[in-house]
Each structure stands twice: as structure tokens, then as C-alpha cells.
Design a protein around this motif. Structure first.
Motif, PDB file in Angstrom:
ATOM      1  N   GLY A  19       1.853  14.247  -1.171  1.00  0.00           N
ATOM      2  CA  GLY A  19       2.818  13.154  -1.234  1.00  0.00           C
ATOM      3  C   GLY A  19       3.777  13.170  -0.058  1.00  0.00           C
ATOM      4  O   GLY A  19       4.183  12.108   0.441  1.00  0.00           O
ATOM      5  N   VAL A  20       4.161  14.350   0.394  1.00  0.00           N
ATOM      6  CA  VAL A  20       5.043  14.460   1.565  1.00  0.00           C
ATOM      7  C   VAL A  20       4.334  13.908   2.799  1.00  0.00           C
ATOM      8  O   VAL A  20       4.917  13.144   3.586  1.00  0.00           O
ATOM      9  N   ILE A  21       3.074  14.267   2.959  1.00  0.00           N
ATOM     10  CA  ILE A  21       2.292  13.777   4.093  1.00  0.00           C
ATOM     11  C   ILE A  21       2.094  12.266   3.977  1.00  0.00           C
ATOM     12  O   ILE A  21       2.243  11.531   4.964  1.00  0.00           O
ATOM     13  N   VAL A  22       1.795  11.791   2.772  1.00  0.00           N
ATOM     14  CA  VAL A  22       1.621  10.357   2.555  1.00  0.00           C
ATOM     15  C   VAL A  22       2.911   9.608   2.894  1.00  0.00           C
ATOM     16  O   VAL A  22       2.872   8.551   3.515  1.00  0.00           O
ATOM     17  N   ALA A  23       4.057  10.152   2.495  1.00  0.00           N
ATOM     18  CA  ALA A  23       5.334   9.506   2.794  1.00  0.00           C
ATOM     19  C   ALA A  23       5.515   9.347   4.309  1.00  0.00           C
ATOM     20  O   ALA A  23       5.944   8.280   4.784  1.00  0.00           O
ATOM     21  N   ALA A  24       5.173  10.363   5.073  1.00  0.00           N
ATOM     22  CA  ALA A  24       5.278  10.283   6.530  1.00  0.00           C
ATOM     23  C   ALA A  24       4.303   9.242   7.090  1.00  0.00           C
ATOM     24  O   ALA A  24       4.662   8.464   7.986  1.00  0.00           O
ATOM     25  N   LEU A  25       3.088   9.202   6.558  1.00  0.00           N
ATOM     26  CA  LEU A  25       2.100   8.221   7.010  1.00  0.00           C
ATOM     27  C   LEU A  25       2.519   6.797   6.650  1.00  0.00           C
ATOM     28  O   LEU A  25       2.311   5.866   7.440  1.00  0.00           O
ATOM     29  N   VAL A  26       3.109   6.629   5.471  1.00  0.00           N
ATOM     30  CA  VAL A  26       3.594   5.307   5.055  1.00  0.00           C
ATOM     31  C   VAL A  26       4.681   4.832   6.009  1.00  0.00           C
ATOM     32  O   VAL A  26       4.667   3.683   6.464  1.00  0.00           O
ATOM     33  N   LEU A  27       5.601   5.706   6.318  1.00  0.00           N
ATOM     34  CA  LEU A  27       6.668   5.344   7.252  1.00  0.00           C
ATOM     35  C   LEU A  27       6.087   4.962   8.610  1.00  0.00           C
ATOM     36  O   LEU A  27       6.472   3.944   9.202  1.00  0.00           O
ATOM     37  N   ALA A  28       5.124   5.749   9.098  1.00  0.00           N
ATOM     38  CA  ALA A  28       4.477   5.438  10.380  1.00  0.00           C
ATOM     39  C   ALA A  28       3.752   4.092  10.311  1.00  0.00           C
ATOM     40  O   ALA A  28       3.818   3.297  11.259  1.00  0.00           O
ATOM     41  N   ARG A  29       3.097   3.820   9.202  1.00  0.00           N
ATOM     42  CA  ARG A  29       2.368   2.558   9.035  1.00  0.00           C
ATOM     43  C   ARG A  29       3.325   1.374   9.039  1.00  0.00           C
ATOM     44  O   ARG A  29       3.062   0.335   9.662  1.00  0.00           O
ATOM     45  N   ILE A  30       4.443   1.504   8.341  1.00  0.00           N
ATOM     46  CA  ILE A  30       5.416   0.416   8.278  1.00  0.00           C
ATOM     47  C   ILE A  30       6.004   0.151   9.667  1.00  0.00           C
ATOM     48  O   ILE A  30       6.132  -1.005  10.086  1.00  0.00           O
ATOM     49  N   GLN A  49      -5.366 -18.965  -0.736  1.00  0.00           N
ATOM     50  CA  GLN A  49      -5.789 -17.666  -0.226  1.00  0.00           C
ATOM     51  C   GLN A  49      -4.720 -17.066   0.675  1.00  0.00           C
ATOM     52  O   GLN A  49      -4.523 -15.849   0.678  1.00  0.00           O
ATOM     53  N   ARG A  50      -4.034 -17.893   1.419  1.00  0.00           N
ATOM     54  CA  ARG A  50      -2.916 -17.407   2.239  1.00  0.00           C
ATOM     55  C   ARG A  50      -1.826 -16.810   1.350  1.00  0.00           C
ATOM     56  O   ARG A  50      -1.274 -15.756   1.660  1.00  0.00           O
ATOM     57  N   ARG A  51      -1.515 -17.490   0.260  1.00  0.00           N
ATOM     58  CA  ARG A  51      -0.471 -17.015  -0.662  1.00  0.00           C
ATOM     59  C   ARG A  51      -0.896 -15.722  -1.339  1.00  0.00           C
ATOM     60  O   ARG A  51      -0.114 -14.777  -1.429  1.00  0.00           O
ATOM     61  N   VAL A  52      -2.132 -15.671  -1.815  1.00  0.00           N
ATOM     62  CA  VAL A  52      -2.628 -14.449  -2.458  1.00  0.00           C
ATOM     63  C   VAL A  52      -2.626 -13.297  -1.458  1.00  0.00           C
ATOM     64  O   VAL A  52      -2.228 -12.173  -1.792  1.00  0.00           O
ATOM     65  N   SER A  53      -3.028 -13.577  -0.240  1.00  0.00           N
ATOM     66  CA  SER A  53      -3.030 -12.547   0.801  1.00  0.00           C
ATOM     67  C   SER A  53      -1.617 -12.032   1.062  1.00  0.00           C
ATOM     68  O   SER A  53      -1.394 -10.813   1.133  1.00  0.00           O
ATOM     69  N   ALA A  54      -0.665 -12.938   1.192  1.00  0.00           N
ATOM     70  CA  ALA A  54       0.721 -12.532   1.459  1.00  0.00           C
ATOM     71  C   ALA A  54       1.274 -11.694   0.300  1.00  0.00           C
ATOM     72  O   ALA A  54       1.887 -10.646   0.522  1.00  0.00           O
ATOM     73  N   TRP A  55       1.043 -12.145  -0.910  1.00  0.00           N
ATOM     74  CA  TRP A  55       1.527 -11.400  -2.082  1.00  0.00           C
ATOM     75  C   TRP A  55       0.856 -10.034  -2.195  1.00  0.00           C
ATOM     76  O   TRP A  55       1.506  -9.031  -2.458  1.00  0.00           O
ATOM     77  N   THR A  56      -0.450 -10.017  -2.003  1.00  0.00           N
ATOM     78  CA  THR A  56      -1.189  -8.753  -2.108  1.00  0.00           C
ATOM     79  C   THR A  56      -0.708  -7.758  -1.064  1.00  0.00           C
ATOM     80  O   THR A  56      -0.436  -6.596  -1.382  1.00  0.00           O
ATOM     81  N   HIS A  57      -0.574  -8.198   0.172  1.00  0.00           N
ATOM     82  CA  HIS A  57      -0.117  -7.290   1.224  1.00  0.00           C
ATOM     83  C   HIS A  57       1.314  -6.827   0.961  1.00  0.00           C
ATOM     84  O   HIS A  57       1.630  -5.650   1.135  1.00  0.00           O
ATOM     85  N   GLY A  58       2.163  -7.732   0.543  1.00  0.00           N
ATOM     86  CA  GLY A  58       3.539  -7.356   0.224  1.00  0.00           C
ATOM     87  C   GLY A  58       3.612  -6.328  -0.892  1.00  0.00           C
ATOM     88  O   GLY A  58       4.347  -5.332  -0.801  1.00  0.00           O
ATOM     89  N   LEU A  59       2.839  -6.564  -1.940  1.00  0.00           N
ATOM     90  CA  LEU A  59       2.821  -5.614  -3.063  1.00  0.00           C
ATOM     91  C   LEU A  59       2.205  -4.277  -2.659  1.00  0.00           C
ATOM     92  O   LEU A  59       2.668  -3.221  -3.098  1.00  0.00           O
ATOM     93  N   LEU A  60       1.169  -4.315  -1.828  1.00  0.00           N
ATOM     94  CA  LEU A  60       0.576  -3.062  -1.352  1.00  0.00           C
ATOM     95  C   LEU A  60       1.606  -2.235  -0.585  1.00  0.00           C
ATOM     96  O   LEU A  60       1.745  -1.025  -0.816  1.00  0.00           O
ATOM     97  N   TYR A  61       2.331  -2.885   0.326  1.00  0.00           N
ATOM     98  CA  TYR A  61       3.356  -2.152   1.076  1.00  0.00           C
ATOM     99  C   TYR A  61       4.458  -1.641   0.155  1.00  0.00           C
ATOM    100  O   TYR A  61       4.929  -0.511   0.300  1.00  0.00           O
ATOM    101  N   ALA A  62       4.873  -2.457  -0.805  1.00  0.00           N
ATOM    102  CA  ALA A  62       5.911  -2.025  -1.745  1.00  0.00           C
ATOM    103  C   ALA A  62       5.441  -0.814  -2.539  1.00  0.00           C
ATOM    104  O   ALA A  62       6.188   0.163  -2.716  1.00  0.00           O
ATOM    105  N   LEU A  63       4.206  -0.848  -2.995  1.00  0.00           N
ATOM    106  CA  LEU A  63       3.695   0.256  -3.804  1.00  0.00           C
ATOM    107  C   LEU A  63       3.473   1.523  -2.989  1.00  0.00           C
ATOM    108  O   LEU A  63       3.763   2.623  -3.469  1.00  0.00           O
ATOM    109  N   ILE A  64       2.970   1.388  -1.750  1.00  0.00           N
ATOM    110  CA  ILE A  64       2.763   2.618  -0.978  1.00  0.00           C
ATOM    111  C   ILE A  64       4.094   3.242  -0.587  1.00  0.00           C
ATOM    112  O   ILE A  64       4.167   4.445  -0.344  1.00  0.00           O
TER     113      ILE A  64
END
Length: 146
Positions: A19-30, A49-64
Motif C-alpha cells: 500500500g505504501v508503494i501503491v500510494a507513491a505510484l498513485v501520486l506519481a500517476r496523478i 460514452q463521453r459522460r460514462v468515460s469521464a465519470w469512470t475515469h474520475g471515480l477510478l482516480y478517486a478510488l486509487i
């Protein structure tokens, strides 16, 4: 019967420190995504599809971002060590609190399942664009080649 206690402890130790490594990778990705936004979606892509894509990507970033934070809170508020952070001299930033630890544990659990569902949706959509539609959306995931 279940797993033996020593094996469970080993898995938990691995999970915490990963989880510590993932946290660092998430920060680097953002930071990377902030500095290198993806190319715009093709105009031919339907609005829904644009809306679903935007929501999905936003939620993915929020969750990671949420997963390492809730994991940290669960472990530290539970009074447990995070060996990698302790070795780096980063002490606990939270007081021991069973209520906080349990709330974070629940959020971490629900977040993990939500992440699994969103990743499956994301992979399914990517495969549909790559293998069925062949519309160039899949290629947007890779850095541009100069």
C-alpha cells in the motif's frame, strides 16, 4: 479451516507495505496525468460514452487515491505499525481510535469492491474499442510517439 495465523500476518504485512508503494505510484500517476493530459476524445464518440468515460475515469482516480488513505487510517488508528513508513522515520499521524479504524476498514472494503467493478468496466470498454470498434480510443492510453 482457513489460513494459519503466521501466514495471515505475512499477507497483512505484505499488503500494508505494498500500500505504501501503491500510494507513491498513485501520486506519481496523478502528477503525470496533470502534466500530460490525454488527447481529446474523437467527436464521433456519442455523448453518453463521453459522460460514462469521464465519470469512470474520475471515480477510478478517486478510488486509487482513497484506497491507500483508508488503508493508512485503518492501520494507524488501529494501533498497528506500517513497517516501511516506520523504517523511513514516518511515525503515525493519527491517535489510536477503534471507531476511526473500523470506519476506514469499511470504506477500504467497499472501495476495493468498487475498484474491482470499475476496473472490469474499464477493461471491457477498452477491449470493445480495441477489438470490436477499432476506433482509436484504445491507442489514447499509450503515450504519443514522436
Amino acid at each position: 479451516q482457513g489460513l494459519s495465523r503466521p501466514f495471515q500476518n505475512t499477507l497483512f504485512l505484505f499488503h500494508k507495505n505494498t500500500g505504501v508503494i501503491v500510494a507513491a505510484l498513485v501520486l506519481a500517476r496523478i502528477v503525470y496525468r496533470w502534466r500530460n493530459p490525454p488527447p481529446p476524445l474523437p467527436q464521433a464518440l456519442p455523448h453518453w460514452q463521453r459522460r460514462v468515460s469521464a465519470w469512470t475515469h474520475g471515480l477510478l482516480y478517486a478510488l486509487i487515491a482513497l484506497m491507500p488513505v483508508t488503508g493508512y487510517i485503518r492501520v494507524r488508528a488501529g494501533g498497528f505499525p506500517i513497517e516501511m513508513l516506520d523504517a523511513l522515520g514516518i511515525g503515525t499521524l493519527l491517535p489510536k481510535s477503534d471507531a476511526l479504524a473500523n470506519a476506514a476498514k469499511s470504506l477500504h472494503y467497499v472501495g476495493a469492491w468498487a475498484l474491482v467493478v470499475l476496473v472490469a468496466l474499464h477493461v471491457g470498454a477498452a477491449l470493445q474499442h480495441a477489438l470490436i470498434k477499432r476506433d482509436g480510443i484504445f491507442q489514447r492510453m499509450w503515450p504519443a510517439r514522436d
